[in-house]
Design a protein around this motif. Structure first.
Motif, PDB file in Angstrom:
ATOM      1  N   ILE A   1       0.782  -1.488  -0.148  1.00  0.00           N
ATOM      2  CA  ILE A   1       0.561  -0.041  -0.188  1.00  0.00           C
ATOM      3  C   ILE A   1       0.877   0.928   0.149  1.00  0.00           C
ATOM      4  CG2 ILE A   1      -0.011   0.552   2.254  1.00  0.00           C
ATOM      5  CD1 ILE A   1      -3.349   0.212  -0.023  1.00  0.00           C
ATOM      6  N   THR A   2       1.811   1.086   0.695  1.00  0.00           N
ATOM      7  CA  THR A   2       2.591   2.700   0.527  1.00  0.00           C
ATOM      8  C   THR A   2       3.492   2.484  -0.443  1.00  0.00           C
ATOM      9  OG1 THR A   2       4.071   1.647   2.629  1.00  0.00           O
ATOM     10  CG2 THR A   2       5.444   3.229   1.761  1.00  0.00           C
ATOM     11  N   GLU A   3       3.674   1.203  -1.791  1.00  0.00           N
ATOM     12  CA  GLU A   3       4.057   1.981  -3.118  1.00  0.00           C
ATOM     13  C   GLU A   3       2.633   2.639  -4.061  1.00  0.00           C
ATOM     14  OE1 GLU A   3       5.265  -1.275  -5.586  1.00  0.00           O
ATOM     15  OE2 GLU A   3       6.982  -2.075  -4.362  1.00  0.00           O
ATOM     16  N   ILE A   4       1.629   1.982  -3.457  1.00  0.00           N
ATOM     17  CA  ILE A   4       0.622   2.422  -4.553  1.00  0.00           C
ATOM     18  C   ILE A   4       0.490   4.569  -3.468  1.00  0.00           C
ATOM     19  CG2 ILE A   4      -2.065   3.074  -3.753  1.00  0.00           C
ATOM     20  CD1 ILE A   4      -1.943   0.518  -5.317  1.00  0.00           C
ATOM     21  N   PHE A   5       1.039   4.594  -3.014  1.00  0.00           N
ATOM     22  CA  PHE A   5       0.669   6.485  -2.354  1.00  0.00           C
ATOM     23  C   PHE A   5       1.959   7.046  -3.014  1.00  0.00           C
ATOM     24  CE2 PHE A   5      -2.899   4.803  -0.780  1.00  0.00           C
ATOM     25  CZ  PHE A   5      -3.700   5.853  -0.465  1.00  0.00           C
ATOM     26  N   GLU A   6       3.251   6.136  -3.035  1.00  0.00           N
ATOM     27  CA  GLU A   6       3.877   6.215  -3.977  1.00  0.00           C
ATOM     28  C   GLU A   6       3.850   6.914  -4.965  1.00  0.00           C
ATOM     29  OE1 GLU A   6       7.859   4.589  -0.735  1.00  0.00           O
ATOM     30  OE2 GLU A   6       7.723   4.023  -2.646  1.00  0.00           O
ATOM     31  N   ALA A   7       3.505   6.096  -5.802  1.00  0.00           N
ATOM     32  CA  ALA A   7       3.074   6.327  -6.808  1.00  0.00           C
ATOM     33  C   ALA A   7       2.212   7.188  -7.088  1.00  0.00           C
ATOM     34  CB  ALA A   7       2.478   4.655  -7.729  1.00  0.00           C
ATOM     35  N   ALA A   8       1.248   7.669  -6.458  1.00  0.00           N
ATOM     36  CA  ALA A   8      -0.088   8.858  -6.416  1.00  0.00           C
ATOM     37  C   ALA A   8       1.502  10.034  -6.398  1.00  0.00           C
ATOM     38  CB  ALA A   8      -0.757   8.731  -5.210  1.00  0.00           C
ATOM     39  N   LEU A   9       2.014  10.005  -5.251  1.00  0.00           N
ATOM     40  CA  LEU A   9       2.742  11.452  -5.289  1.00  0.00           C
ATOM     41  C   LEU A   9       2.814  11.846  -6.340  1.00  0.00           C
ATOM     42  CD1 LEU A   9       2.980  13.289  -3.819  1.00  0.00           C
ATOM     43  CD2 LEU A   9       5.349  12.325  -2.276  1.00  0.00           C
ATOM     44  N   ALA A  10       4.095  10.728  -7.296  1.00  0.00           N
ATOM     45  CA  ALA A  10       4.981  10.907  -8.065  1.00  0.00           C
ATOM     46  C   ALA A  10       3.883  11.280  -9.077  1.00  0.00           C
ATOM     47  CB  ALA A  10       5.705   9.983  -9.074  1.00  0.00           C
ATOM     48  N   GLN A  11       2.702  10.986  -9.512  1.00  0.00           N
ATOM     49  CA  GLN A  11       1.742  11.344 -10.982  1.00  0.00           C
ATOM     50  C   GLN A  11       0.509  12.349 -10.821  1.00  0.00           C
ATOM     51  OE1 GLN A  11      -1.354   8.034 -12.309  1.00  0.00           O
ATOM     52  NE2 GLN A  11      -2.736   9.036 -11.089  1.00  0.00           N
ATOM     53  N   GLU A  12       0.621  12.997  -9.448  1.00  0.00           N
ATOM     54  CA  GLU A  12       0.299  14.233  -8.914  1.00  0.00           C
ATOM     55  C   GLU A  12       1.726  14.789  -9.196  1.00  0.00           C
ATOM     56  OE1 GLU A  12      -2.479  14.918  -8.349  1.00  0.00           O
ATOM     57  OE2 GLU A  12      -2.994  13.273  -8.383  1.00  0.00           O
ATOM     58  N   GLN A  13       2.520  14.816  -8.718  1.00  0.00           N
ATOM     59  CA  GLN A  13       4.684  16.122  -8.912  1.00  0.00           C
ATOM     60  C   GLN A  13       4.287  16.230 -10.860  1.00  0.00           C
ATOM     61  OE1 GLN A  13       6.854  13.764  -6.356  1.00  0.00           O
ATOM     62  NE2 GLN A  13       6.370  15.465  -4.993  1.00  0.00           N
ATOM     63  N   SER A  14       3.721  14.777 -11.780  1.00  0.00           N
ATOM     64  CA  SER A  14       3.965  15.273 -12.553  1.00  0.00           C
ATOM     65  C   SER A  14       3.220  15.675 -13.311  1.00  0.00           C
ATOM     66  CB  SER A  14       4.510  13.627 -13.502  1.00  0.00           C
ATOM     67  OG  SER A  14       3.054  13.185 -13.900  1.00  0.00           O
ATOM     68  N   ASN A  15       1.782  15.038 -13.121  1.00  0.00           N
ATOM     69  CA  ASN A  15       0.888  16.270 -13.775  1.00  0.00           C
ATOM     70  C   ASN A  15       1.107  17.865 -13.002  1.00  0.00           C
ATOM     71  OD1 ASN A  15      -1.660  16.337 -15.429  1.00  0.00           O
ATOM     72  ND2 ASN A  15      -2.580  15.904 -13.260  1.00  0.00           N
ATOM     73  N   SER A  16       1.413  18.532 -11.516  1.00  0.00           N
ATOM     74  CA  SER A  16       1.701  19.647 -11.831  1.00  0.00           C
ATOM     75  C   SER A  16       2.914  20.336 -12.802  1.00  0.00           C
ATOM     76  CB  SER A  16       2.184  19.419 -10.451  1.00  0.00           C
ATOM     77  OG  SER A  16       1.269  19.276  -9.053  1.00  0.00           O
ATOM     78  N   LYS A  17       3.898  19.079 -12.968  1.00  0.00           N
ATOM     79  CA  LYS A  17       4.861  19.654 -13.500  1.00  0.00           C
ATOM     80  C   LYS A  17       4.028  19.933 -15.352  1.00  0.00           C
ATOM     81  CE  LYS A  17       9.770  17.741 -14.567  1.00  0.00           C
ATOM     82  NZ  LYS A  17      10.422  16.960 -14.874  1.00  0.00           N
ATOM     83  N   SER A  18       3.703  19.338 -15.803  1.00  0.00           N
ATOM     84  CA  SER A  18       2.708  19.449 -16.917  1.00  0.00           C
ATOM     85  C   SER A  18       2.344  20.567 -17.014  1.00  0.00           C
ATOM     86  CB  SER A  18       2.248  18.504 -17.712  1.00  0.00           C
ATOM     87  OG  SER A  18       1.060  18.360 -18.019  1.00  0.00           O
ATOM     88  N   LEU A  19       1.279  20.936 -16.029  1.00  0.00           N
ATOM     89  CA  LEU A  19       0.187  22.341 -15.957  1.00  0.00           C
ATOM     90  C   LEU A  19       1.381  23.456 -15.725  1.00  0.00           C
ATOM     91  CD1 LEU A  19      -2.302  20.672 -13.485  1.00  0.00           C
ATOM     92  CD2 LEU A  19      -2.842  20.960 -16.076  1.00  0.00           C
ATOM     93  N   ASN A  20       2.283  22.935 -14.886  1.00  0.00           N
ATOM     94  CA  ASN A  20       3.525  24.621 -14.872  1.00  0.00           C
ATOM     95  C   ASN A  20       4.110  25.044 -16.404  1.00  0.00           C
ATOM     96  OD1 ASN A  20       2.465  24.449 -12.033  1.00  0.00           O
ATOM     97  ND2 ASN A  20       4.248  23.803 -11.285  1.00  0.00           N
ATOM     98  N   SER A  21       4.113  24.017 -16.404  1.00  0.00           N
ATOM     99  CA  SER A  21       4.874  24.456 -18.077  1.00  0.00           C
ATOM    100  C   SER A  21       3.724  24.916 -19.276  1.00  0.00           C
ATOM    101  CB  SER A  21       5.675  23.071 -18.387  1.00  0.00           C
ATOM    102  OG  SER A  21       5.090  22.329 -19.884  1.00  0.00           O
ATOM    103  N   ILE A  22       2.489  24.672 -19.643  1.00  0.00           N
ATOM    104  CA  ILE A  22       1.565  25.213 -19.898  1.00  0.00           C
ATOM    105  C   ILE A  22       1.485  26.235 -19.706  1.00  0.00           C
ATOM    106  CG2 ILE A  22      -0.751  24.758 -20.805  1.00  0.00           C
ATOM    107  CD1 ILE A  22      -0.624  20.902 -20.278  1.00  0.00           C
ATOM    108  N   PHE A  23       1.943  26.137 -18.434  1.00  0.00           N
ATOM    109  CA  PHE A  23       0.756  27.986 -17.623  1.00  0.00           C
ATOM    110  C   PHE A  23       2.013  28.896 -18.014  1.00  0.00           C
ATOM    111  CE2 PHE A  23       1.541  31.567 -15.007  1.00  0.00           C
ATOM    112  CZ  PHE A  23      -0.308  31.488 -14.643  1.00  0.00           C
ATOM    113  N   GLN A  24       3.270  28.190 -18.048  1.00  0.00           N
ATOM    114  CA  GLN A  24       4.349  29.192 -19.143  1.00  0.00           C
ATOM    115  C   GLN A  24       3.619  29.797 -20.399  1.00  0.00           C
ATOM    116  OE1 GLN A  24       8.253  28.161 -17.753  1.00  0.00           O
ATOM    117  NE2 GLN A  24       9.375  29.725 -19.215  1.00  0.00           N
ATOM    118  N   LEU A  25       3.630  28.518 -21.032  1.00  0.00           N
ATOM    119  CA  LEU A  25       3.189  28.964 -22.382  1.00  0.00           C
ATOM    120  C   LEU A  25       2.132  29.794 -22.694  1.00  0.00           C
ATOM    121  CD1 LEU A  25       4.334  28.095 -25.441  1.00  0.00           C
ATOM    122  CD2 LEU A  25       2.518  26.560 -25.591  1.00  0.00           C
ATOM    123  N   ALA A  26       1.567  29.554 -21.918  1.00  0.00           N
ATOM    124  CA  ALA A  26       0.597  30.569 -22.104  1.00  0.00           C
ATOM    125  C   ALA A  26      -0.052  31.460 -21.505  1.00  0.00           C
ATOM    126  CB  ALA A  26      -0.888  29.891 -20.894  1.00  0.00           C
TER     127      ALA A  26
END
Ligand SMILES: [Fe+2]
Ligand SMILES: [Fe+2]
Length: 172
Positions: A85-110
């Motif tokens: 279950i720890t691995e699940i929530f590690e993966a969940a955090l990594a997924q959110e961080q990667s999503n933030s990164k993507s949104l930040n880069s689109i924000f910068q472009l916009a």
């Protein structure tokens, strides 16, 4: 370098895919939890996957309002094997961080493109990601605190199960 709104819309189109990949990712985590008798974590992760789906729909609606032609992309198979279950929530955090990164880069472009409607739309997502990352961090911290105590893990599972979902989830 001069950017155009067109490029921003293309990136937002890609972001629909990213949100749906997150939807699928959480679904994979939820299924693993169900399989491993964690009904509460499974329900929580299913609700989380529904939120990602809603994010995809929100971007889709924005692009439709702007008269943009949307191209849906294939979603690849999500991770379905975890060892704890720890691995699940590690993966969940990594997924959110990667999503933030993507949104930040689109924000910068916009921002650079002076695409103000997209900036405003993306602002909602950037704010949302602050909450998403905090929740993911907290969840992982809580799981790690109790991981070695099965009774406490089951207690935590129960409390996760109390989360309300957007769409009804069939009972376990
Ligand atoms: Fe999202
Ligand atoms: Fe998220």
């Amino acid at each position: 370098m001069k950017h155009t709104s067109e490029e921003v819309y293309n990136r937002l189109n890609d972001q629909i895919h990213q949100e749906l990949a997150a939807w699928y990712g959480y679904l994979g985590m939820s299924i693993w939890c169900s399989k491993n008798y964690f009904a509460g974590f499974a329900k929580w992760l299913n609700s989380q996957s529904q939120e990602e789906y809603m994010h995809a729909v929100k971007i889709q609606q924005f692009l439709i309002d702007r008269g943009v032609q949307i191209t849906l992309q294939p979603i690849s198979e999500p991770r379905q094997e975890y060892s704890s279950i720890t691995e699940i929530f590690e993966a969940a955090l990594a997924q959110e961080q990667s999503n933030s990164k993507s949104l930040n880069s689109i924000f910068q472009l916009a921002f650079e493109s002076q695409a103000y409607a997209s900036v405003t739309e993306l602002q909602w997502f950037i704010t949302e990601q602050v909450e998403e990352e905090r929740t993911a961090q907290t969840n992982l911290a809580h799981i790690k605190m109790v991981a070695s105590d099965p009774a406490a893990v089951l207690e935590l599972d129960k409390s996760f199960g109390a989360r309300e979902s957007i769409f009804p989830i069939p009972p376990a």
